[in-house]
Design an enzyme around this catalytic site. Structure first.
Site, PDB file in Angstrom:
ATOM      1  N   LYS A   1      11.190  43.975  50.431  1.00 37.02           N
ATOM      2  CA  LYS A   1      12.031  45.112  50.745  1.00 37.02           C
ATOM      3  C   LYS A   1      11.068  46.407  50.593  1.00 37.02           C
ATOM      4  CE  LYS A   1      15.718  43.227  47.791  1.00 37.02           C
ATOM      5  NZ  LYS A   1      16.542  43.329  46.440  1.00 37.02           N
TER       6      LYS A   1
ATOM      7  N   ARG B   1      -1.277  22.341  44.935  1.00 35.19           N
ATOM      8  CA  ARG B   1      -1.942  22.102  43.519  1.00 35.19           C
ATOM      9  C   ARG B   1      -2.336  23.196  42.657  1.00 35.19           C
ATOM     10  NH1 ARG B   1      -2.577  19.106  47.460  1.00 35.19           N
ATOM     11  NH2 ARG B   1      -2.961  20.839  48.701  1.00 35.19           N
ATOM     12  N   THR B   2      -2.687  24.393  43.118  1.00 36.34           N
ATOM     13  CA  THR B   2      -2.919  25.436  42.376  1.00 36.34           C
ATOM     14  C   THR B   2      -1.860  25.773  41.317  1.00 36.34           C
ATOM     15  OG1 THR B   2      -4.809  26.250  43.683  1.00 36.34           O
ATOM     16  CG2 THR B   2      -3.827  27.852  41.845  1.00 36.34           C
TER      17      THR B   2
END
Length: 400
Positions: free
Chosen positions: A169, A140-141
């Site tokens: 990395k 949702r966000t």
């Protein structure tokens, strides 16, 4: 007493150095001894409340831009801030915590959200680039921020899986933020470490919007929660708000509590002992005159006087002990029958996703509002994007 003090001091010193190495070399979030001590102290304070900072010795203050605690002498005073820059000035209008918003600013933002609900599609951010950096999973966000940016005419870049970025990395958070700042006008970031959003806002001049930092804060969720409460109750003043479930790790309830300090609420904290509201937030309530009552029972009688029933998920990803998670994951389940004698104005909110804490038969009740609440997230986040980029309410009203 001296022996206990020396043992405690030694334990802190060992953990302190280990935390420094871990945080500086692996996370890239902090880069001083004092910052590492602060992050360590927050973690210990949450996990070992009876051992660290009991008896009201540590005090939460809004003035401290880091954790807000006073530390024992053998740990230096700390803050996650790197400088004294005001985050609300024109150099950097980042939204890191809702605690920085006055009552007037909150109501101003809700009026902006109302304007966007009336007409979501505008061209206020045409030519702007919004970066969404999600180091934790989100549905949702992330989607509502990206939809908000698109509906306002902006372009969106970013990632939802940090494993596909250079952070896998070994790139530090600082370097990631500095690099993305070259490409974007605003950065929306979710991170698993508490304090990450504050740190990010202080290593770049590009505004940062905190989309959730660990178990700490979630200010954009709070704005849509406030908008949902205002729409359903007609006011934010003098409400009985019941917070249920994971109050220990629930960043949404922490932010909501701080935002409601302006509106004379009465909170009811309903949680098992393992997930009760952290002591620092109860201290915050007392210092700001916020009434609260704690419960462990979740029954029809307990919630009878609620105006807002705010359910939360027990967050498996926050637990280091899975046996503890299994013990508490289904401790509170809201069923439709429990709503029979509740107030007619009651509305049930949930930041979602839900797991088992709200039975599916509740969806049929007119008091269930969590899906409309998620829809309100679009309008609230359109308002946030515009505000941090310096677009005013008058600009929105006058836009054609």
């Amino acid at each position: 007493r001296n022996r206990r003090f020396l043992c405690t001091k030694t334990l802190f010193s060992i953990l302190y150095i280990n935390a420094l190495v871990l945080l500086t070399q692996q996370c890239g979030l902090v880069n001083t001894f004092s910052d590492a001590g602060g992050a360590l102290f927050l973690a210990l304070r949450r996990e070992m409340p009876t051992f660290v900072g009991t008896g009201g010795k540590w005090r939460w203050t809004e003035k401290n831009r880091g954790t807000g605690f006073q530390l024992p002498q053998f740990l230096p005073t700390f803050t996650l801030s790197k400088n004294n820059k005001n985050n609300n000035d024109m150099e950097n209008r980042s939204l890191v915590t809702i605690a920085e918003h006055s009552k007037e600013k909150i109501l101003y933002m809700l009026e902006m959200a109302k304007q966007f609900e009336e007409r979501p599609n505008r061209h206020l951010l045409y030519g702007k680039v919004v970066a969404t950096l999600f180091f934790e999973p989100s549905t949702r966000t992330r989607l509502s921020f990206e939809t908000a940016a698109n509906r306002l005419g902006a372009r969106v870049i970013g990632f939802s899986d940090p494993k596909a970025t250079s952070s896998s990395k070994g790139e530090t958070l600082k370097d990631t933020i500095k690099m993305v700042s070259n490409y974007a006008d605003i950065i929306v970031m979710r991170h698993y470490l508490e304090g990450a959003a504050r740190y990010a806002s202080e290593v770049t001049d590009v505004p940062i919007v905190n989309a959730g930092d660990g178990a700490n804060q979630h200010p954009s969720q709070t704005m849509l929660d406030l908008y949902s409460i205002y729409k359903t109750q007609g006011t934010l003043e003098n409400l009985n708000i019941f917070l249920v479930g994971d109050l220990k790790y629930g960043r949404t309830v922490h932010s909501l509590l701080m935002a409601m300090r302006h509106f004379n609420p009465t909170f009811h904290f309903i949680a098992p002992d393992e997930l009760k509201m952290p002591e620092e937030y109860k201290i915050y309530c007392r210092e700001h005159g916020i009434r609260y009552v704690e419960h462990t029972d979740f029954t029809e009688e307990t919630i009878a006087e609620a105006d807002i029933l705010y359910m939360t998920r027990v967050q498996r990803e926050r637990f280091t002990d899975l046996m503890e998670y299994e013990r508490v994951k289904n401790v509170y389940i809201l069923r439709k029958k429990m709503l029979e004698h509740t107030r007619p104005n009651l509305r049930i909110l949930h930041p979602l996703p839900r797991v088992n804490e709200i039975a599916y038969d509740v969806d049929e009740s007119p008091k269930a509002y969590y899906f409309q609440q998620a829809q309100n997230g679009l309008y609230a986040r359109e308002a946030i994007l515009c505000d941090v980029l310096g677009i005013t309410l008058d600009d929105i009203k006058n836009e054609k």
